[in-house]
Design an enzyme around this catalytic site. Structure first.
Site: not given
Lengths: 407, 576
Positions: B297-299
C-alpha cells in the site's frame, strides 16, 4: 620288557632312601608341633589365602548383582573365609587322628560315602544346580558328598591294595574287585551327573593300584578298556559329545557351546605377562560364568598374568612333589596304607588341578571341577584341607618312626 | 637287591620307578599347562584381546554441547544444559518381579499403573520412560541391578527470553537438532560435532571403565546476533498491546540500525513459549516479518516520488492536480481516501497519502525504469538472511506493464513484499540513499564498502526525507507517530487484503519510519494484520506502535533528542 625300560628311566642305580624332609629333625622322645613338612604346609596355606583373594576379586560383580546375595559385594568372600576357617578346624582335628584309625575306619567311611552319594540322588534331598544334582542343602550351606568321597576313595584304594598286595599280578583277584567298586561309584556319580568327579575318583583308585604294583599288563588292558568305555560314554550322549568337541574350536560357536571357554581364553589373553592387575578383570564382570568357582584360574590369568599362573602352578607342583615324597618315605618304612593313601591324595590334587586348569586354558573339555584350595566352595575347601591334614599326619608319623617312636 | 628292602617280595610289589613316573607325569602335565598359558598370554594374546574388545568395548557417542545464541550485549537467547533421559527395554522390564517394578515406578515418581502404560505405549524393545530429568535424579538408575533400563545423557535447550524471540531463535527437536528459526538455519554451526568415546561395558551394558576418546566432541559455536534483547522486548510488548487493542489477527515489527544494517529487533505476534512445546500452532511459529507477503500500500509512495525527483520529472513543490480524488485509468478508477483540495504539492501528496497524486506522477515515468527502481530497493529479491522461509516477494514482469498496473504500483498494489523488505528500503532512504546489506549477526566492523549500494542521490534522499517528516506532523496521516523529544519521519500504509484474487473488506495497517529525523539512527517498521476495532488505518493502528518503540528505544540507546522545546522537558521528566 616295558617294566625294565621304565626301571631304567625312572629308577637310578644306587637309589637311596628318599629324604623325608629337606630340613633336619632333632632327636627327641616326641615329635614336636611344627615338625611336619613345612614346604607342603606353606604351599597349601599360600594357595588357600591366594584363593580367598581371588574368590573375592572374581565374585564382586556377581555378588553385587545377584539378588541371592542381597547385593553385598563381599558375600562370597565372607562365606569362603568361613569355609577356610572351618576347613582349618577340620584339618586340625584330622591331624589328631592316627593313620591306623583311618585304616580301621576305611570300610565305614567308604560305605558312608556311597550312602551319601545315593542320598544326593534322591529328589527330596539332593539339590539341582545347573542341571546337576550334586548338593545336599544343610541350612545356609550346601554339602557336596563327592568332594569327601575323593578322600574316602583314597583310603579305600590304599586299604584295598594293602589287603591285596599278594595278588597284584592277578587280574581276577587283584584288579577286578576294585574295578567293580569304581564302576559302582562311577554310576552313582554319572547319575548326578558329575563326570569330573568320576574322572578324579577313577584316577585315584587305579593310580593307587598302579603304584601298589599291579601288573603292567593289566594296566594296558585297563587303558584299552577305559578308552573304549570313554568312547561309549561320549558317543552315547549328544550332550556329552557336543560339550567334548566344543572345546576343540570354541570360536566356531562363541555365543553358544563355546561361550564359556572363549571368555576364559580371552581372560588369559588379556592378562598377558603381568596381568591387568588385581581387581582389573573385565571377564569377571558377568561375562565369564563361574568365574569364582570352576573358572577362577582364568581370572588369575587375567589379573595376575602369566607370572601369576606360573606361581600358582609352581605352588601346586610343590604340593604334588612333597605329597609324593612323603608317600615314598612311608612306603619305604613299610607304612603301606599311609603311603598309598598319601599317593591317592596326591593323585587327587594333581589330577583335579590339571583337569581344572586344562579346562580353563582350553586343553580339556569343560568339566565341573573346582581348583583345589582356591575355588569357591565349602565342601571342596574343607575336603582338600582335611586331605592335606592326612598327608601331614602321615608325615608326622613317619618322622616319629624314624626316631623309633611308635605312634 | 637293594639294601633298604626288608621284604624282597614287597619291594618288588611297590616299585619306586612307578612313583617317580607318576610324579614326573603330573609335573609334565603342569608344564604343558604353563606352555599353553604362555601361548595364550604371550603369542595368541592379541587375537584374544581383539575378541575381548569386540565383546565389551563400545563406542559411545558423546553429544557436543550446542552453541549458545546470544544477543549483541551477551544476553542469552538459547542455552543448553545437561539432562538425563531414562529408557527401558519393555520386553525385559516385563519379566521383573512386582517389587522391582514398583521400586522403579517410585524412583521415576509415577504409579505402577502409569509405568505399565508407558511400557505398553512405547516400542517393543525401546521406549523412554522419562526425558530430560536433572542428572542428579537419574543417577540411581545408572546402576540399576536388573537388566532393562538405562540412562542417556543429553542436552536440553532452554530459551530464557521466552516468547519474544520464539520465531527468530526458533526451536530444536527432542533430539537437539534445530527445526525452526536460527536454530534450524545455523544448525550445523551451533550443533558442533558429537564425539566418540571408547568404553568398557559389563555384560549388562553398564560402563565400567572410561577409556580413550576416539574422537573428541567439537562443541558448537556460540552465535552472537545483532539483535538487542531490550529493543526486542520493547517491540514485542508494543506489538502485543496494539494487537490486543485493535483485536487484530497478527502483527510484526522490525527495528534496523540505519548506520550498520544490523537488525536490532524482529518481533512477531502471536507467539509461543519455546520452553513448552506441547500443542504448537503453526501460525505462532511463523516468522511473519520475513515470511509473509502482502501488498504494502501507501508505504511505497515515497519510493516512487524519489524516482520522479531523481529523474527530474517533479520537484517537491511541483503542484499535482488531484482532480477531486478520482483518476480514471483505462476503465479503472483510482480514488483518494481523504481528498480535500484540488491541487497538492508533491510533498503534500506524500503527507496526505494521495493515491491520485502518485498515480499521476507514475504515469509520467518510464515503466521499465520504475520496475528497475523498485527492484534496486530489493523488492522481488530474497533478502540474504540465514532464516528459513525468507520470502522474496513478487513484482509484475517489466515488459508488459499496463498503465493501470504502473499507476497501482505507485501506491503499493500489484506488488508483494515482506515487512522486512520495506524496512530495508527505508533504511536506504534514511541513510541518504545508500543501502547497506542487512544482517542478523552483530557487526563489529562497518559493512564492507563493496556491499553498500547507492540507490538515490543524497539530494533526492534528503528531499524525500523532508516529505516524510511532514507525515508525522500536524496535517499528516500519522501524527500519532510523533515522539516527545525526537523528530520522526515515515509513511503509513493501509492495504486491502486479497483473498482468492479479490479485494475484501480486510486491511493490513502498516507504518514504516525512522528517527531521529535529523540524523536517522533507527528504521522501525510495524504491521498489524486485520485490525477490527474502530479504525484500521496505518496512521491510527501502526503509527502508535512506531512511536512507542522509538520513544523508548532512542533514549535507552543514549541518542540525543533533536527536537527542542517544552516537549523535550516533558520527555525528560521522570515517568510516574
Amino acid at each position: 620288557m616295558v617294566e625294565t625300560l621304565m626301571r631304567r628311566w625312572f629308577g637310578r642305580r644306587g637309589d637311596r632312601l628318599p629324604p623325608s624332609a629337606p630340613h633336619h629333625v632333632e632327636r627327641g622322645p616326641v615329635a614336636r608341633f611344627g615338625e611336619f613338612d613345612l614346604p607342603l604346609f606353606w604351599a597349601v596355606t599360600a594357595l588357600t589365602l591366594m584363593g580367598l583373594v581371588m574368590v573375592y576379586s572374581a565374585s564382586i560383580a556377581l555378588a553385587d548383582e545377584s539378588p541371592a546375595t542381597g547385593g553385598r559385594a563381599n558375600y562370597f568372600l565372607i562365606r569362603q573365609a568361613v569355609f577356610v576357617l572351618l576347613g582349618a578346624g577340620v584339618a586340625w582335628m584330622t591331624f589328631q587322628v592316627p593313620m591306623r584309625v583311618w585304616q580301621s575306619l576305611t570300610p565305614w567311611l567308604f560305605l558312608l560315602g556311597v550312602v551319601l552319594l545315593i542320598l544326593v540322588l534322591l529328589p527330596g534331598i539332593g539339590k539341582v544346580v545347573n542341571g546337576s544334582r550334586r548338593w545336599i542343602p544343610l541350612g545356609p550351606i550346601n554339602f557336596q558328598p563327592s568332594e569327601f568321597m575323593k578322600l574316602f576313595v583314597s583310603f579305600y584304594a590304599a586299604d584295598y591294595t594293602v589287603r591285596k598286595l599278594r595278588f597284584m599280578a592277578s587280574f581276577w583277584r587283584g584288579f577286578l574287585p576294585l574295578a567293580f567298586v569304581v564302576v559302582l561309584v562311577g554310576v552313582l556319580l554319572l547319575l548326578q551327573p558329575d563326570f569330573g568327579a568320576f574322572a578324579v575318583i577313577s584316577a585315584i583308585a587305579f593310580g593307587v593300584l598302579f603304584l601298589g604294583g599291579l601288573k603292567l599288563r593289566i594296566f594296558f588292558a585297563l587303558i584299552l578298556l577305559a578308552g573304549a568305555a570313554f568312547a561309549v560314554l561320549i558317543l552315547s550322549s549328544e550332550y556329552r559329545s557336543q560339550r567334548l568337541f566344543a572345546f576343540l574350536d570354541p570360536w566356531a560357536d562363541p555365543l553358544g557351546k563355546g561361550y564359556q571357554l572363549t571368555h576364559s581364553l580371552i581372560a588369559f589373553g588379556r592378562g598377558k605377562w603381568f596381568g591387568v592387575g588385581l581387581g582389573g578383570s573385565v571377564e569377571k564382570l558377568l561375562y565369564l560364568p563361574e568365574a569364582h568357582t570352576d573358572f577362577l584360574f582364568a581370572v588369575v590369568g587375567e589379573e595376575l598374568g602369566l607370572v601369576g599362573v606360573c606361581a600358582v602352578v609352581a605352588l601346586f607342583a610343590v604340593v604334588i612333589w612333597r605329597t609324593f615324597t612323603i608317600g615314598r618315605g612311608l612306603v619305604c618304612v613299610e607304612q603301606y596304607f599311609s603311603g598309598l593313601a598319601v599317593f591317592g591324595i596326591g593323585l587327587w590334587i594333581g589330577v583335579q588341578t590339571f583337569i581344572n586348569m586344562g579346562v580353563n586354558v582350553g586343553l580339556l573339555p569343560t568339566k565341573g571341577l573346582t581348583l583345589p584350595f582356591m575355588s569357591y566352595g565349602g565342601s571342596s575347601i574343607i575336603a582338600n584341607l582335611a586331605a592335606m591334614a592326612v598327608v601331614l599326619r602321615a608325615d608326622w608319623e613317619l618322622r616319629c618312626l624314624r626316631r623309633g617312636i611308635q605312634v | 637287591m637293594e639294601q633298604r628292602s626288608i621284604n624282597p617280595l614287597l619291594v618288588l610289589a611297590i616299585p619306586v620307578w612307578r612313583q617317580r613316573m607318576v610324579v614326573f607325569s603330573l609335573l609334565c602335565l603342569f608344564a604343558i599347562l604353563v606352555l599353553r598359558a604362555a601361548y595364550l598370554q604371550g603369542i595368541q594374546d592379541e587375537f584374544l584381546q581383539q575378541q575381548g574388545e569386540a565383546r565389551y568395548e563400545r563406542q559411545i557417542e558423546v553429544p557436543a554441547m550446542r552453541g549458545r545464541v546470544l544477543d549483541r550485549n551477551g544476553h542469552i537467547l538459547a542455552d543448553s544444559s545437561p539432562v538425563a533421559s531414562i529408557w527401558a527395554d519393555p520386553a525385559k522390564v516385563r519379566q521383573w518381579s512386582h517389587e522391582d517394578l514398583s521400586r522403579l515406578a517410585r524412583m521415576l515418581g509415577m504409579s505402577t499403573d502409569e509405568l505399565g502404560r508407558r511400557l505398553e505405549k512405547g516400542g517393543r524393545r525401546f521406549t523412554y520412560l522419562r526425558r530430560h530429568l536433572p542428572p542428579d535424579e537419574a543417577r540411581p538408575l545408572m546402576s540399576w541391578p536388573q537388566e532393562g533400563v538405562g540412562v542417556v545423557e543429553e542436552y536440553l535447550r532452554f530459551y530464557p527470553q521466552g516468547e519474544a524471540f520464539a520465531q527468530l531463535v526458533g526451536l530444536v527437536d527432542v533430539d537437539g537438532q534445530g527445526i525452526e528459526g536460527l536454530e534450524a538455519s545455523l544448525n550445523s554451526s551451533l550443533a558442533g560435532e558429537s564425539g566418540k568415546r571408547l568404553v568398557v561395558q559389563d555384560r549388562r551394558g553398564r560402563v565400567v571403565q572410561d577409556s580413550v576418546w576416539v574422537e573428541r566432541p567439537r562443541d558448537g559455536r556460540d552465535v552472537v546476533l545483532s539483535l538487542d534483547a531490550r529493543i526486542q522486548h520493547i517491540a514485542f510488548r508494543a506489538l502485543e498491546q496494539a494487537v490486543a487493542r485493535h483485536q487484530a489477527r497478527a502483527g510484526g515489527a522490525v527495528v534496523i540500525d540505519v548506520r550498520t544494517g544490523e537488525i536490532l529487533a524482529l518481533a512477531n505476534w502471536p507467539s509461543y513459549n519455546p520452553n513448552r512445546r506441547t500443542g504448537l500452532d503453526l501460525s505462532e511459529v511463523r516468522n511473519r516479518v520475513v515470511t509473509d507477503l502482502y501488498e504494502p500500500g501507501s508505504v511505497m509512495k515515497p519510493l516512487l516520488v524519489a524516482l520522479a525527483l531523481e529523474r527530474g520529472v517533479v520537484k517537491p513543490e511541483t503542484p499535482i492536480d488531484i482532480q477531486g480524488g478520482i483518476l480514471r485509468v483505462g476503465n479503472h478508477s483510482i480514488r483518494d481516501v481523504h481528498a480535500t483540495e484540488r491541487a497538492l504539492t508533491v510533498s503534500q501528496v506524500i503527507q496526505k497519502s494521495s493515491n491520485v497524486g502518485v498515480a499521476k506522477i507514475a504515469l509520467g515515468l518510464d515503466p521499465k525504469d520504475l520496475w528497475r527502481h523498485y527492484r534496486a530497493f530489493g523488492f522481488g529479491t530474497r533478502p540474504d538472511l540465514p532464516l528459513p522461509g525468507v520470502a522474496a516477494g513478487r513484482m509484475l514482469p517489466p515488459d508488459s506493464l499496463k498503465p493501470i498496473e504502473v499507476a497501482t504500483m505507485a501506491y503499493g498494489h500489484g506488488i508483494s513484499t515482506s515487512l522486512l523488505q520495506l524496512a530495508h528500503a527505508y533504511q536506504a532512504i534514511a541513510n541518504d540513499g545508500v543501502m547497506l546489506p542487512l544482517t542478523l549477526m552483530r557487526r563489529d566492523a562497518p559493512p564492507p564498502i563493496d556491499e553498500m549500494r547507492r540507490i538515490l542521490s543524497p539530494k533526492t534522499a534528503r528531499q524525500v526525507k523532508a516529505m516524510m517528516e511532514l507525515v508525522t506532523q500536524p496535517g499528516g496521516t500519522a501524527t500519532r507517530a510523533a515522539v516527545n523529544g525526537y523528530r520522526t519521519a515515515g509513511k503509513t500504509g493501509t492495504a486491502h487484503k486479497l483473498e482468492n484474487g479479490r479485494y475484501v473488506e480486510k486491511y493490513l495497517a502498516s507504518f514504516v519510519g525512522y528517527a531521529p529525523a535529523s540524523q536517522p539512527r533507527l528504521v522501525v517498521a510495524v504491521m498489524i494484520d486485520e485490525p477490527k476495532a474502530k479504525s484500521y488505518y496505518g496512521g491510527a493502528v501502526a503509527a502508535p506502535v512506531f512511536a512507542e518503540i522509538v520513544g523508548q528505544v532512542l533514549p535507552s540507546l543514549g541518542v540525543a533528542p533533536d527536537m527542542p522545546g517544552p516537549t523535550v522537558a516533558a520527555a525528560q521528566r521522570p515517568r510516574g
